[in-house]
Design an enzyme around this catalytic site. Structure first.
Site, PDB file in Angstrom:
ATOM      1  N   TYR A   1       0.647  -1.166   0.069  1.00  0.00           N
ATOM      2  CA  TYR A   1      -0.354  -0.179   0.511  1.00  0.00           C
ATOM      3  C   TYR A   1       1.246   1.476  -0.007  1.00  0.00           C
ATOM      4  O   TYR A   1       0.733   2.368  -0.555  1.00  0.00           O
ATOM      5  CB  TYR A   1      -1.184   0.251   1.640  1.00  0.00           C
ATOM      6  CG  TYR A   1      -2.210  -0.569   1.133  1.00  0.00           C
ATOM      7  CD1 TYR A   1      -2.162  -2.167   1.296  1.00  0.00           C
ATOM      8  CD2 TYR A   1      -3.031   0.059   1.369  1.00  0.00           C
ATOM      9  CE1 TYR A   1      -3.287  -2.519   0.316  1.00  0.00           C
ATOM     10  CE2 TYR A   1      -4.625  -0.673   0.814  1.00  0.00           C
ATOM     11  CZ  TYR A   1      -4.616  -2.400   0.633  1.00  0.00           C
ATOM     12  OH  TYR A   1      -6.073  -3.386   0.849  1.00  0.00           O
TER      13      TYR A   1
ATOM     14  N   LYS B   1       4.155 -15.569   2.882  1.00  0.00           N
ATOM     15  CA  LYS B   1       4.211 -16.317   2.927  1.00  0.00           C
ATOM     16  C   LYS B   1       4.835 -16.531   2.056  1.00  0.00           C
ATOM     17  O   LYS B   1       6.538 -16.169   1.664  1.00  0.00           O
ATOM     18  CB  LYS B   1       3.631 -15.599   1.149  1.00  0.00           C
ATOM     19  CG  LYS B   1       3.668 -16.292  -0.287  1.00  0.00           C
ATOM     20  CD  LYS B   1       2.990 -17.358  -0.075  1.00  0.00           C
ATOM     21  CE  LYS B   1       2.587 -18.157  -1.878  1.00  0.00           C
ATOM     22  NZ  LYS B   1       1.897 -19.126  -1.453  1.00  0.00           N
TER      23      LYS B   1
ATOM     24  N   ASP C   1      -2.077 -18.716   1.436  1.00  0.00           N
ATOM     25  CA  ASP C   1      -2.913 -19.325   0.277  1.00  0.00           C
ATOM     26  C   ASP C   1      -3.937 -20.510   1.061  1.00  0.00           C
ATOM     27  O   ASP C   1      -5.532 -20.290   1.182  1.00  0.00           O
ATOM     28  CB  ASP C   1      -2.126 -20.076  -0.570  1.00  0.00           C
ATOM     29  CG  ASP C   1      -1.300 -20.429  -0.191  1.00  0.00           C
ATOM     30  OD1 ASP C   1      -0.525 -20.903   0.823  1.00  0.00           O
ATOM     31  OD2 ASP C   1      -0.581 -21.425  -1.359  1.00  0.00           O
TER      32      ASP C   1
ATOM     33  N   ASP D   1      -6.089  -7.440   4.120  1.00  0.00           N
ATOM     34  CA  ASP D   1      -7.854  -7.028   3.301  1.00  0.00           C
ATOM     35  C   ASP D   1      -8.207  -7.335   2.533  1.00  0.00           C
ATOM     36  O   ASP D   1      -9.386  -8.014   3.203  1.00  0.00           O
ATOM     37  CB  ASP D   1      -6.519  -5.236   2.267  1.00  0.00           C
ATOM     38  CG  ASP D   1      -8.187  -4.899   1.303  1.00  0.00           C
ATOM     39  OD1 ASP D   1      -8.541  -4.996   2.054  1.00  0.00           O
ATOM     40  OD2 ASP D   1      -7.197  -4.853  -0.159  1.00  0.00           O
TER      41      ASP D   1
ATOM     42  N   ASP E   1     -12.049  -9.316   3.908  1.00  0.00           N
ATOM     43  CA  ASP E   1     -13.047  -9.390   3.387  1.00  0.00           C
ATOM     44  C   ASP E   1     -13.771 -10.666   3.065  1.00  0.00           C
ATOM     45  O   ASP E   1     -14.736 -11.359   3.278  1.00  0.00           O
ATOM     46  CB  ASP E   1     -13.144  -9.211   1.853  1.00  0.00           C
ATOM     47  CG  ASP E   1     -13.447  -7.746   2.088  1.00  0.00           C
ATOM     48  OD1 ASP E   1     -12.865  -6.708   2.756  1.00  0.00           O
ATOM     49  OD2 ASP E   1     -13.425  -7.018   0.732  1.00  0.00           O
TER      50      ASP E   1
HETATM   51  C1  IPM Z   1     -10.276  -1.755   3.951  1.00  0.00           C
HETATM   52  C2  IPM Z   1     -10.484  -0.920   2.190  1.00  0.00           C
HETATM   53  C3  IPM Z   1      -9.207   0.123   1.640  1.00  0.00           C
HETATM   54  C4  IPM Z   1      -7.540  -0.718   2.052  1.00  0.00           C
HETATM   55  C5  IPM Z   1      -9.564   0.781   0.654  1.00  0.00           C
HETATM   56  C6  IPM Z   1     -10.865   1.558   0.372  1.00  0.00           C
HETATM   57  C7  IPM Z   1      -8.089   1.437  -0.084  1.00  0.00           C
HETATM   58  O1  IPM Z   1     -10.727  -2.113   1.275  1.00  0.00           O
HETATM   59  O2  IPM Z   1     -10.277  -0.621   4.182  1.00  0.00           O
HETATM   60  O3  IPM Z   1     -10.174  -2.632   3.420  1.00  0.00           O
HETATM   61  O4  IPM Z   1      -7.894  -1.646   1.180  1.00  0.00           O
HETATM   62  O5  IPM Z   1      -7.071  -0.740   2.429  1.00  0.00           O
HETATM   63 MN    MN Z   2     -10.439  -3.824   2.190  1.00  0.00          MN
END
Ligand code: IPM
Ligand code: MN
Length: 374
Positions: A149, A207, A239, A263, A267
């Site tokens: 990032y 990894k 993975d 990240d 999700d």
């Molecule tokens: C999160 C989001 C952010 C990230 C994006 C919007 C930049 O996906 O907070 O997880 O990748 O950190």
């Molecule tokens: Mn995210």
């Protein structure tokens, strides 16, 4: 009476709608618990880009004024940023997400906590079979201000050999960079946190079979594990971790990992709870702590009043617990959310076939359902 200043950042898409519910809950719980909150809105993301479009220094997703206000506050409550309006492949165009990254960096928030708790009432809303979900209660600790990032980015328009058949073409690079201390401070926090939980398990995800930064990560983790012998520590390749998160999610307690892996895995883990609309997050470090849902700005449903405000409301819970150290108020908020769900109230994203239409609420009505149970 204690009084706290909260810097509120509505941002884009569903942001303003869900933040409104978060603020109502925060104000009400403050009243109930006997402290004062002063809420002030500031610009971030696409909203800030639009507002600064004609500024002499050019459009920005994080105006200086917003960062200053955040630095002066006791906590930041952010909603979400981004939307198709600002999606451009032009590498020079300002992007809403830059505002988010800049505020994390600007406040020194190197730690991101994403608790993933499956509410019994919501088990039916997940795409996974219920028998895998009972008792899922894990915490993802994500490094937040390093790695891909924030590494060096490069783009060369006419790089020799980057096109077809050895022709010139566009060449891009994003560097994955980590210093030893950047890794150590996050791991230290994760060990300490794991040692205070009931199961005392820590899974470090990397990894290391491929990446040098992962080998550094693992080296530091193995040095630190000596300091926390009571923590059951394990290494897992990313993975494999992605697979086990859906094959046996209950095996996880605290999961610590670098920025990009965190990240993606968060999700994935959110889906265990039925919806990304349930996942709150806390970003901590050297400056003002920041609290936000883990989900995005959901432009497809923005303005319709149907977004799930619970991740935002649970972010208020984290703000109370980790930002203001008002644990009683935090408990109240979390319990109120749990009760609203147990009483059958849903927003569209967490409803299933068995949910009667009369139980499916708007954003505002779900806010009311939580307020009534505070
Ligand atoms: C999160 C989001 C952010 C990230 C994006 C919007 C930049 O996906 O907070 O997880 O990748 O950190
Ligand atoms: Mn995210």
């Amino acid at each position: 009476m204690a009084s706290y200043r909260i810097c509120c950042l509505p941002g884009d898409g569903i942001g303003p709608e869900i933040l409104a519910e978060g603020k109502r809950v925060l104000e009400r719980v403050a009243e109930l618990e006997g402290f004062d909150v002063e809420l002030e809105d500031h610009l971030i993301g696409g909203a800030a880009i639009d507002a600064t479009a004609s500024a002499p220094e050019g459009a920005t997703a994080l105006p200086e004024e917003t960062l200053e206000a955040a630095k002066e506050a006791d906590a930041v409550l952010l909603a979400s940023v981004g939307g198709p309006k600002w999606d451009s492949t032009d590498p020079r165009a300002p992007r809403p997400e830059q505002g988010l990254l800049a505020i994390r960096k600007g406040l020194g928030l190197y730690l991101n906590l994403r608790p993933v708790k499956v509410y019994d009432a919501l088990i039916g809303a997940s795409s996974l079979k219920p028998e895998f979900l009972h008792g899922v209660d894990l915490l993802i600790v994500r490094e937040l201000t390093g790695g891909l990032y924030f590494g060096t980015r490069e783009r060369i328009e006419d790089a020799p050999g980057a096109g077809r058949d050895g022709e010139p073409g566009i060449w891009c690079s994003d560097a994955l960079e980590y210093g030893e201390w950047e890794v150590e401070r996050v791991l230290r926090w994760a060990f300490e946190c794991a040692s205070r939980r009931e199961r005392r398990r820590l899974t470090s995800v990397d990894k290391a079979n491929v990446l040098g930064t992962s080998r550094l990560w693992r080296e530091v983790a193995h040095r630190l594990r000596e300091e926390w012998p009571e923590v059951a520590y394990e290494d897992l390749y990313v993975d494999n971790a992605a697979m086990q998160l859906v094959s046996e999610p209950t095996r996880f307690d605290v999961v610590v990992t670098e920025n990009t892996f965190g990240d993606i895995l968060s999700d994935e883990a959110a889906q265990l709870t039925g919806s990304l609309g349930m996942l709150a997050s806390a970003s901590l470090g050297s400056g003002t702590p920041l609290f936000e849902p883990s989900h995005g700005s959901a432009p497809d449903i923005a303005g319709r009043g149907i977004a799930n405000p619970l991740a935002q409301i649970l972010s208020v819970g984290l703000l109370l617990r980790h930002g203001l150290l008002e644990a009683g108020a935090a408990d109240r908020v979390e319990l109120a959310v749990e009760r609203a769900l147990a009483d059958g109230w849903r927003t569209a994203d967490i409803a299933d076939e068995a949910t009667p239409a009369s139980q499916i609420l708007s954003t505002r009505a779900m806010g009311d359902a939580v307020l009534e149970r505070l």
